[in-house]
Write a protein that holds these residues in place. Structure first.
Motif, mmCIF file in Angstrom:
data_model
loop_
_atom_site.group_PDB
_atom_site.id
_atom_site.type_symbol
_atom_site.label_atom_id
_atom_site.label_comp_id
_atom_site.label_asym_id
_atom_site.label_seq_id
_atom_site.Cartn_x
_atom_site.Cartn_y
_atom_site.Cartn_z
ATOM 1 N N ALA A 122 0.679 -1.049 -0.085
ATOM 2 C CA ALA A 122 -0.290 0.160 0.055
ATOM 3 C C ALA A 122 0.888 1.156 0.063
ATOM 4 O O ALA A 122 0.654 2.262 -0.714
ATOM 5 N N LYS A 123 1.847 1.238 0.677
ATOM 6 C CA LYS A 123 2.728 2.330 0.842
ATOM 7 C C LYS A 123 3.578 2.782 -0.607
ATOM 8 O O LYS A 123 3.658 3.857 -1.150
ATOM 9 N N LYS A 124 3.963 1.513 -1.016
ATOM 10 C CA LYS A 124 4.575 1.488 -2.297
ATOM 11 C C LYS A 124 3.560 2.193 -3.551
ATOM 12 O O LYS A 124 4.149 3.121 -4.257
ATOM 13 N N ILE A 125 2.415 1.894 -3.579
ATOM 14 C CA ILE A 125 1.578 2.445 -4.563
ATOM 15 C C ILE A 125 1.012 3.753 -4.414
ATOM 16 O O ILE A 125 0.110 4.352 -5.147
ATOM 17 N N GLY A 126 1.027 4.093 -2.900
ATOM 18 C CA GLY A 126 0.667 5.271 -2.434
ATOM 19 C C GLY A 126 -0.681 5.315 -2.073
ATOM 20 O O GLY A 126 -1.414 6.594 -2.227
ATOM 21 N N THR A 127 -1.210 4.252 -1.566
ATOM 22 C CA THR A 127 -2.620 4.231 -1.117
ATOM 23 C C THR A 127 -2.566 4.376 0.452
ATOM 24 O O THR A 127 -1.892 3.833 1.270
#
Length: 459
Positions: A122-127
């Motif tokens: 989630a952090k990687k994709i900005g969610t």
């Protein structure tokens, strides 16, 4: 409205509370995509009747855990390694597909604390991301204290206890034995390593989220919540849904046992259930069976497939005939409804957190028989802090004998103090999920945050 991806750790005791949370979200208009592993998806959907009220907003999907269907998922070392290799990429692809194909883009990921890999995705994709801890704060505290335990020389960098001394994480929390640390129960090096890796990841996930919610209540764990103030109690989630049909079970519930309970007097039946993971050797299983027989009380006993080390479960000679008029044995029970039944007098339990909460919210006294991990800290709550139950003593060979079972049952059922404590704790706990209760208010704040549009997510 918001569209949330919900990801439990692939175990029965994690799936059920996350399903409860998901239903709360759906009831408030939040769209939920619930992600199980492929094998658990088959289990859950085979026992779940989708309700009209959630059809439009809740969707059950699956991603592979990387193991073949025949492989042993009770091997936590192997399972953990496979999950970390396989599931992050599959989850990222699933979210990408949802965002590309439909109007309801994913706005938030809620991950089980033991599925920290999903928080990293989630952090990687900005969610937006949040952690949900399905157990007690006391069971989460050791993971959040790993750095301190290492610096103080209590454990090494692999989680192995160095000193055989009790650990006190704060002046107000009860001491714990090094052998009762969540990752130290395993016995074999590979499993200990795997569970310690999960615990390290839990601590990392806590630093990557704005919200850490917990299926507990302030009244149940005031000392733990005072130390770990970032953790928000939103439970017990089951408490406001005690008599409804529960979802997320891996086995089909046997509802016929409720009619059997109807035939027994108030506060007369011993209910025995050990969750989805406990395994007995044949000698201990026989001692339990004979102890229940010696009690001379009616009992309802859940004996699930795979509960003993043998291929098939076997009982002492002539046992079924001798207990047939007062004993009922089922493979899986609608536990919330059972514990709410007026004929149930006490709960002989493994003390998993879900079972603990279900017993507490129904005012049922406990006999504690913990097996692994957080079940020992839950027993401490029951026996030493809440005082709504008792534990067993093992003999020199490490067994809980039939005489010990009979003795403790007699003590628990003859001492009205335990029932009084249980009823008092029920009243205090249930107040948290009422409209003016702290857990209800916290859950409302959490849902409001989920619904907010946030275009400035810290990646």
């Amino acid at each position: 409205m918001g569209h949330v991806i919900v990801i439990p750790y692939p175990a029965q005791g994690h799936v059920i509370p996350m399903m409860e949370l998901s239903q709360r979200l759906v009831n408030q208009g939040v769209r939920v995509t619930f992600v199980n592993t492929e094998i658990n998806h088959k289990f859950v959907t085979s026992t779940w009747t989708e309700k009209d009220s959630v059809k439009e907003l809740m969707h059950m999907v699956s991603i592979p855990d990387g193991l073949d269907s025949w492989e042993d998922r009770s091997d936590l070392g192997k399972l953990t390694e496979s999950i970390l290799k396989t599931m992050p990429g599959k989850l990222e692809k699933l979210i990408e597909t949802i965002n590309n194909e439909g109007a309801h883009k994913v706005s938030c990921v809620i991950a089980d604390g033991c599925a920290a890999w999903a928080v990293r995705v989630a952090k990687k994709i900005g969610t937006k991301r949040a952690v949900f801890w399905p157990s007690s704060v006391a069971s989460l505290a050791p993971a959040l204290s790993i750095r301190k335990l290492t610096d103080d020389g209590i454990i090494d960098n692999k989680g192995i206890p160095i000193k055989d001394q009790t650990i006190q994480l704060s002046p107000t929390m009860r001491p714990i034995k090094p052998s009762n640390l969540p990752w130290a129960f395993a016995g074999d090096v590979a499993t200990t390593k795997a569970v310690f890796k999960i615990s390290v990841d839990v601590a990392e996930a806590a630093t990557m989220t704005e919200w850490i919610t917990c299926n507990s209540a302030n009244e149940l764990e005031p000392a733990a919540f005072s130390i770990f103030s970032k953790i928000l109690p939103i439970g017990p989630l089951l408490a406001s849904n005690r008599l409804a049909d529960q979802t997320g079970h891996f086995w089909q519930e046997d509802f016929t046992c409720l009619k059997w309970l109807d035939q027994n007097p108030v506060c007369s039946v011993i209910y025995i259930a050990f969750g989805s993971f406990t395994i007995f050797d044949q000698k201990q299983f026989d001692e339990l069976a004979l102890g229940l027989e010696l009690s001379n009380k009616p009992f309802l006993w859940v004996v699930r497939p795979g509960m003993t080390k043998e291929t098939t479960v076997s009982y002492p000679d002539g046992y079924m005939e001798r207990i047939r008029t007062r004993g009922r044995i089922v493979s899986w029970a609608p536990q919330q409804k059972v514990l709410a039944h007026p004929s149930v007098a006490c709960f002989l339990s493994h003390c998993g957190w879900n079972s603990t909460l279900e017993g507490v919210t129904n005012g049922v006294p406990f006999l504690c028989w913990p097996y692994i991990s957080d079940q020992f800290s839950n027993q401490t709550y029951i026996c030493d802090i809440w005082k709504n139950g008792m534990g067993f003593d093992k003999d020199e060979a490490g067994y809980i004998t039939r005489e010990e079972i009979k003795s403790k049952l007699e003590h628990l059922l003859s001492d009205e103090t335990f029932k009084a404590k249980a009823m008092d704790l029920k009243e205090k706990t249930m107040s948290n999920v009422e409209d003016t209760g702290s857990s209800h208010k916290n859950l409302s704040l959490f849902i409001d945050w989920i619904k907010e549009k946030d275009t400035n997510i810290n990646v």
